[in-house]
Design a protein around this motif. Structure first.
Motif, mmCIF file in Angstrom:
data_model
loop_
_atom_site.group_PDB
_atom_site.id
_atom_site.type_symbol
_atom_site.label_atom_id
_atom_site.label_comp_id
_atom_site.label_asym_id
_atom_site.label_seq_id
_atom_site.Cartn_x
_atom_site.Cartn_y
_atom_site.Cartn_z
ATOM 1 N N LEU A 1 21.533 27.635 56.172
ATOM 2 C CA LEU A 1 20.208 27.585 56.789
ATOM 3 C C LEU A 1 19.895 26.182 57.300
ATOM 4 C CD1 LEU A 1 18.120 29.772 54.299
ATOM 5 C CD2 LEU A 1 18.777 30.358 56.645
ATOM 6 N N ALA A 2 20.299 25.158 56.558
ATOM 7 C CA ALA A 2 20.058 23.786 57.003
ATOM 8 C C ALA A 2 20.836 23.485 58.283
ATOM 9 C CB ALA A 2 20.462 22.808 55.901
ATOM 10 N N ALA A 3 22.090 23.950 58.361
ATOM 11 C CA ALA A 3 22.889 23.723 59.568
ATOM 12 C C ALA A 3 22.284 24.440 60.766
ATOM 13 C CB ALA A 3 24.321 24.200 59.338
ATOM 14 N N ALA A 4 21.882 25.699 60.566
ATOM 15 C CA ALA A 4 21.263 26.440 61.667
ATOM 16 C C ALA A 4 19.931 25.820 62.069
ATOM 17 C CB ALA A 4 21.064 27.898 61.251
ATOM 18 N N GLY A 5 19.151 25.396 61.089
ATOM 19 C CA GLY A 5 17.868 24.770 61.396
ATOM 20 C C GLY A 5 18.021 23.462 62.145
ATOM 21 N N THR A 6 19.091 22.731 61.854
ATOM 22 C CA THR A 6 19.340 21.482 62.573
ATOM 23 C C THR A 6 19.558 21.736 64.061
ATOM 24 O OG1 THR A 6 20.309 20.475 60.599
ATOM 25 C CG2 THR A 6 20.853 19.477 62.727
ATOM 26 N N VAL A 7 20.338 22.769 64.380
ATOM 27 C CA VAL A 7 20.576 23.101 65.789
ATOM 28 C C VAL A 7 19.279 23.536 66.462
ATOM 29 C CG1 VAL A 7 21.815 24.626 67.368
ATOM 30 C CG2 VAL A 7 22.972 23.710 65.360
ATOM 31 N N VAL A 8 18.505 24.383 65.791
ATOM 32 C CA VAL A 8 17.245 24.852 66.374
ATOM 33 C C VAL A 8 16.287 23.686 66.582
ATOM 34 C CG1 VAL A 8 15.218 26.296 65.979
ATOM 35 C CG2 VAL A 8 17.491 27.166 65.409
ATOM 36 N N GLY A 9 16.175 22.815 65.577
ATOM 37 C CA GLY A 9 15.282 21.673 65.707
ATOM 38 C C GLY A 9 15.705 20.741 66.821
ATOM 39 N N ALA A 10 17.016 20.499 66.939
ATOM 40 C CA ALA A 10 17.507 19.634 68.004
ATOM 41 C C ALA A 10 17.276 20.258 69.368
ATOM 42 C CB ALA A 10 18.995 19.355 67.796
ATOM 43 N N ALA A 11 17.455 21.572 69.470
ATOM 44 C CA ALA A 11 17.247 22.242 70.751
ATOM 45 C C ALA A 11 15.783 22.195 71.189
ATOM 46 C CB ALA A 11 17.702 23.699 70.656
ATOM 47 N N VAL A 12 14.865 22.204 70.227
ATOM 48 C CA VAL A 12 13.441 22.158 70.551
ATOM 49 C C VAL A 12 13.004 20.747 70.911
ATOM 50 C CG1 VAL A 12 11.120 22.483 69.609
ATOM 51 C CG2 VAL A 12 12.899 24.184 69.161
ATOM 52 N N THR A 13 13.456 19.763 70.150
ATOM 53 C CA THR A 13 12.991 18.395 70.354
ATOM 54 C C THR A 13 13.761 17.652 71.445
ATOM 55 O OG1 THR A 13 14.469 17.628 68.585
ATOM 56 C CG2 THR A 13 12.210 18.214 67.970
#
Length: 306
Positions: free
Chosen positions: A208-220
């Motif tokens: 979940l942390a790895a997936a969240g990192t990609v999502v957060g980077a894609a948003v910011t």
């Protein structure tokens, strides 16, 4: 009286030479399996190091803001060395497997894959060797699924094989379309790695942390994220959410392998994740090697459970 033990004679008489021979054979086979797994782990670890180094260099050098200055000799060394290392690793893993079908397939992929580094005229034979050898090694060695667990494993393996075939064929012009299809299949299969292992709380949180990192980077930072995914992983034409799912599933499987005492599984899963979309020969070779290690580890564990 001679002082001999009264049980010495009967014990010697009941010893069965055939049982002793069988025990010796089983012990020898066990040693071969352990040594083979150790050799396969070393081959996978060296390959993972080379693939990770190439990924870091590509992303760092192509960062839109303040890119890393990398000498041309480093890129040349990676371009030549990566296929050679992966080919040697496939060759080594092939020699340590007891399945003749898998051995032949991995040997084909390991021998033909690096040919493109010698001459561009050998690109098509190299592609054919990686596609055909990978399919033979990964699908040809699978037995007919008899349980739901075996069916999931076969489906994931087949997904990787089709992804490699479609992506490589499109990259060398054998298919007019299919880059998005191949990338999508590769990412879905990578996400499904989590279905092949027992995911505990720590592995789930890591995924979940790895997936969240990609999502957060894609948003910011969408532009920076898209550039890193394209240059580093060869991802193009697919939603970044699918990339996040793939990264999460692969990382969760790797962490689960480490926690479950299966380092081959962890190394194989990380190889698949870092290789990215198998639209180039080195990426495809890394994926084939990673899937071979994962299926070897999960197959051994299924036999233990059974």
């Amino acid at each position: 009286m001679s002082g001999e033990s009264p049980t010495a004679g009967p014990a010697a008489e009941t010893a069965d030479p055939e049982d002793d021979a069988e025990s010796s054979v089983l012990a020898a086979l066990a040693r071969i399996d352990v040594e083979g797994d150790r050799a396969a782990l070393w081959a996978g670890g060296v390959s993972l190091t080379v693939v990770a180094a190439g990924l870091a260099v590509r992303i760092g050098h192509n960062t839109p803001f303040d890119p890393l200055a990398v000498p041309a000799v480093v890129f040349d060394a990676l371009a030549v060395g990566t296929p050679l290392v992966l080919g040697a690793a496939l060759f080594a893993v092939a020699l340590t497997t007891t399945d003749p079908t898998r051995r032949v397939g991995l040997l084909f992929a390991g021998v033909f894959g690096p040919l493109a580094t010698v001459s561009s005229a050998a690109t098509l034979p190299a592609v054919a060797g990686v596609i055909g050898g990978g399919a033979l090694a990964l699908v040809g060695s699978l037995e007919r699924p008899t349980t739901y667990r075996e069916g999931r494993r076969a489906a994931v393996v087949a997904g990787f094989v089709v992804a490699v075939a479609v992506s490589l064929s499109r990259a060398v012009g054998l298919l007019d379309a299919g880059m998005t299809v191949g990338a999508g299949l590769a990412l879905v299969a990578t996400a499904a790695l989590a279905l092949l292992v027992r995911i505990d709380r720590v592995a789930a949180l890591a995924g979940l942390a790895a997936a969240g990192t990609v999502v957060g980077a894609a948003v910011t930072a969408p532009y920076l994220t898209g550039s890193a995914l394209l240059v580093g992983f060869g991802v193009v034409g697919v939603p970044q959410l699918l990339v996040a799912l793939a990264l999460g599933g692969g990382v969760a499987a790797a962490v689960a392998g480490l926690r479950d005492g299966a380092p081959l599984l962890a190394v194989g899963a990380l190889l698949i994740v870092l290789a990215g979309v198998p639209a180039a020969l080195p990426r495809a070779m890394a994926v084939v090697l990673g899937v071979a290690l994962v299926t070897r580890a999960t197959g051994d564990r299924e036999e233990v459970v059974a």
